[in-house]
Design a protein around this motif. Structure first.
Motif, PDB file in Angstrom:
ATOM      1  N   LYS A 194       0.865  -1.171   0.000  1.00 49.83           N
ATOM      2  CA  LYS A 194       0.000   0.000   0.000  1.00 49.83           C
ATOM      3  C   LYS A 194       0.903   1.223   0.000  1.00 49.83           C
ATOM      4  O   LYS A 194       1.696   1.412   0.929  1.00 49.83           O
ATOM      5  N   VAL A 195       0.809   2.036  -1.029  1.00 51.15           N
ATOM      6  CA  VAL A 195       1.730   3.149  -1.238  1.00 51.15           C
ATOM      7  C   VAL A 195       1.068   4.458  -0.833  1.00 51.15           C
ATOM      8  O   VAL A 195      -0.058   4.769  -1.255  1.00 51.15           O
ATOM      9  N   TYR A 196       1.775   5.226  -0.009  1.00 51.19           N
ATOM     10  CA  TYR A 196       1.331   6.547   0.428  1.00 51.19           C
ATOM     11  C   TYR A 196       2.303   7.599  -0.098  1.00 51.19           C
ATOM     12  O   TYR A 196       3.519   7.357  -0.168  1.00 51.19           O
ATOM     13  N   ILE A 197       1.784   8.762  -0.427  1.00 49.10           N
ATOM     14  CA  ILE A 197       2.623   9.936  -0.656  1.00 49.10           C
ATOM     15  C   ILE A 197       2.622  10.751   0.624  1.00 49.10           C
ATOM     16  O   ILE A 197       1.573  11.020   1.213  1.00 49.10           O
ATOM     17  N   CYS A 198       3.815  11.141   1.078  1.00 46.44           N
ATOM     18  CA  CYS A 198       3.962  11.979   2.273  1.00 46.44           C
ATOM     19  C   CYS A 198       4.839  13.165   1.878  1.00 46.44           C
ATOM     20  O   CYS A 198       6.074  13.089   1.919  1.00 46.44           O
ATOM     21  N   SER A 199       4.196  14.246   1.489  1.00 42.57           N
ATOM     22  CA  SER A 199       4.867  15.364   0.827  1.00 42.57           C
ATOM     23  C   SER A 199       4.844  16.626   1.669  1.00 42.57           C
ATOM     24  O   SER A 199       3.927  16.848   2.466  1.00 42.57           O
ATOM     25  N   GLY A 200       5.842  17.481   1.443  1.00 41.04           N
ATOM     26  CA  GLY A 200       5.837  18.806   2.037  1.00 41.04           C
ATOM     27  C   GLY A 200       4.915  19.763   1.307  1.00 41.04           C
ATOM     28  O   GLY A 200       4.595  20.833   1.813  1.00 41.04           O
ATOM     29  N   SER A 201       4.471  19.379   0.098  1.00 39.27           N
ATOM     30  CA  SER A 201       3.570  20.225  -0.677  1.00 39.27           C
ATOM     31  C   SER A 201       2.144  20.111  -0.153  1.00 39.27           C
ATOM     32  O   SER A 201       1.784  19.159   0.536  1.00 39.27           O
ATOM     33  N   ASP A 202       1.325  21.068  -0.514  1.00 35.72           N
ATOM     34  CA  ASP A 202      -0.074  21.103  -0.111  1.00 35.72           C
ATOM     35  C   ASP A 202      -0.768  19.791  -0.479  1.00 35.72           C
ATOM     36  O   ASP A 202      -0.642  19.293  -1.598  1.00 35.72           O
ATOM     37  N   ARG A 203      -1.530  19.254   0.446  1.00 33.14           N
ATOM     38  CA  ARG A 203      -2.227  17.984   0.219  1.00 33.14           C
ATOM     39  C   ARG A 203      -3.087  18.033  -1.049  1.00 33.14           C
ATOM     40  O   ARG A 203      -3.127  17.072  -1.825  1.00 33.14           O
ATOM     41  N   PHE A 204      -3.750  19.162  -1.287  1.00 32.14           N
ATOM     42  CA  PHE A 204      -4.673  19.243  -2.410  1.00 32.14           C
ATOM     43  C   PHE A 204      -3.945  19.503  -3.724  1.00 32.14           C
ATOM     44  O   PHE A 204      -4.464  19.172  -4.793  1.00 32.14           O
TER      45      PHE A 204
END
Length: 483
Positions: A194-204
């Protein structure tokens, strides 16, 4: 446009898969890894890819001591610089904000916002940004997009994504993904991760950006967040306001979290609830996420760092990344080299031009929104804020004096066109104990009570105060320039 691009990409991938046999990873006689169709954009024998394949085969083999049940096969990926371009010439979210401030006809920035937008434009190429640029950007972005519904925001983002990427030919921002890393995501998902993105950019921004390009559902995307509210809520507490027919959900200017560094760990804990076993990133902002993944993990785990060392097909810096490769390797991370491990970065038809039209694209001829000020000689109100800097519970300083001034300044410049700040020292007796407190006295003119309260809310939270003393003094304003 973006969905059409995604459909074309999907059709090409489908045709490619139909023309080849199913993927199987094999080792050649000398032990080097060879790549088949699923890793067509990697070079044969890439060490990090070999390590990943070894890992996946071990943890998905039920007879292996390293076997991980599917429910615990969690992989987390940073986005900018790990899955997609961040050097053209700067982060996607910086480009979006610069466009919002300088070019969006539906938005009129105030003077301070306009100055920030010009700084984004003028220094994107030379990277001469001020300290704490990540937070400065996050706070300005929160204000610049406030009031937009989520659909309006998605439409704005998509309107920018269809433009051609600066510094390249043959690629829009919507398609600016590292194709070898997309192959990694597909490979993991095919093997029950199960792959998640965990980014410093805005969620939307992340949700809109990956739609149609990477098969990751919205609920598996973690990013920077601002508070949301109903269109009719107008700041009323969510426990008091009732959503009404005709309401929509809009963004506010209240930043909740910038999802970098340790914040990535806390967000993973809160939103996923399971410890990842694989982590992919490209910078110091991902180190905490990596260390959380590989430290004291009950399962076999691994972390991968992508380094931007290709200055022929991309805008990487081989000299800078030489030391990073050693640093990341010493930390226990597998290093992925864009130059040495990727057969292609963006696809065979994408060409690095070596030149940018950034300044021309973002050239603007607009004035800031007029400030609401009292006419010269008319009575105005001057607000004076007395901000204590001792924690309300411990009575100990929250910051050093220099830090306190800097923290207050960062808040004030976002709320007002100008301010005056003085230093003072206060004291009081509590029983037999004398407490002394470093205090900042802040003078504000040509503003409103609501604006002062908004800034005071942030000061109270930042400095852990029970309240801020505010004096409202009628005054007469005159800008005297001499006889």
């Amino acid at each position: 446009m973006k969905k059409l691009l995604a459909l074309c990409l999907a059709l090409m991938m489908a045709l490619s898969l139909c023309a080849c046999a199913a993927y199987a990873a094999d080792a050649s006689d000398d032990g080097a890894w060879t790549t088949e169709e699923i890793f067509a954009d990697w070079i044969d024998g890439a060490p990090a890819l070999g390590a990943l394949i070894d890992y996946v085969e071990a943890v998905t083999d039920e007879s292996s001591p390293d076997y991980i049940p599917p429910v615990d096969r969690i992989a987390v990926f940073d986005m900018d610089g790990t899955l997609c371009a961040e050097l053209c010439p700067t982060y996607l979210e910086y480009y979006l904000l610069a466009w919002r401030i300088l070019k969006d006809p539906s938005y009129t920035p105030d003077a301070e916002m306009l100055e920030f937008g010009r700084m984004l434009r003028d220094h994107a190429i030379d990277k001469a940004f001020p300290d704490h640029m990540d937070m400065l950007h996050a706070e300005h972005a929160a204000r610049a997009y406030a009031g937009m519904t989520l659909q309006q925001f998605a439409d704005f983002v998509n309107g920018c994504l269809v433009r051609n990427v600066d510094g390249f030919e043959g690629m829009t921002y919507a398609a600016a993904f590292y194709t070898p890393m997309i192959e990694v995501v597909d490979y993991l998902e095919d093997n029950g991760f199960k792959v998640y993105i965990c980014s410093g950019s805005d969620r939307f921004i992340c949700r809109t950006f990956i739609e149609g390009m990477i098969d990751i559902p919205y609920e598996q995307i973690i990013g920077m967040d601002v508070a949301l509210e109903a269109t009719g809520q107008n700041g009323e507490d969510g426990l008091e306001y009732v959503f009404k027919a005709g309401d929509d959900v809009v963004r506010t200017d209240r930043l909740l979290i910038k999802n970098l560094k340790m914040n990535k760990v806390t967000q993973i804990v809160q939103e996923i609830g399971r410890k990842p076993v694989l982590s992919f990133g490209n910078s110091s902002g991902d180190v905490s996420m990596h260390m959380y993944t590989i430290s004291d993990n009950p399962y076999r785990s691994a972390a991968f760092m992508l380094v931007a060392d290709d200055d022929v097909r991309d805008y990487g810096n081989p000299e800078k990344t030489a030391s990073l490769k050693e640093k990341w390797s010493d930390a226990g991370f597998h290093v992925i080299s864009m130059r040495d491990d990727f057969r292609t970065i963006y696809g065979d038809n994408v060409v690095r031009t070596g030149s940018f039209h950034w300044l021309d694209d973002l050239a603007e001829d607009r004035a800031a929104a007029p400030a609401e000020t009292a006419a010269e000689g008319e009575e105005n109100v001057q607000y004076v804020l007395y901000l204590g800097t001792n924690d309300k519970d411990t009575n100990k300083p929250v910051f050093t004096q220099a830090e306190a001034r800097e923290k207050a300044k960062e808040i004030l410049v976002r709320h007002f066109g100008g301010y005056t700040m003085q230093e003072a020292n206060g004291g009081w007796m509590d029983g037999d104990t004398l407490y002394q407190e470093y205090t900042l006295v802040i003078y504000l003119s040509d503003t409103t009570k609501d604006a002062v309260h908004a800034a005071a809310d942030e000061l109270i939270e930042t400095f852990r105060q029970s309240s801020v003393l505010i004096q409202a003094n009628p005054t007469t304003t005159e800008f005297y320039a001499g006889e």
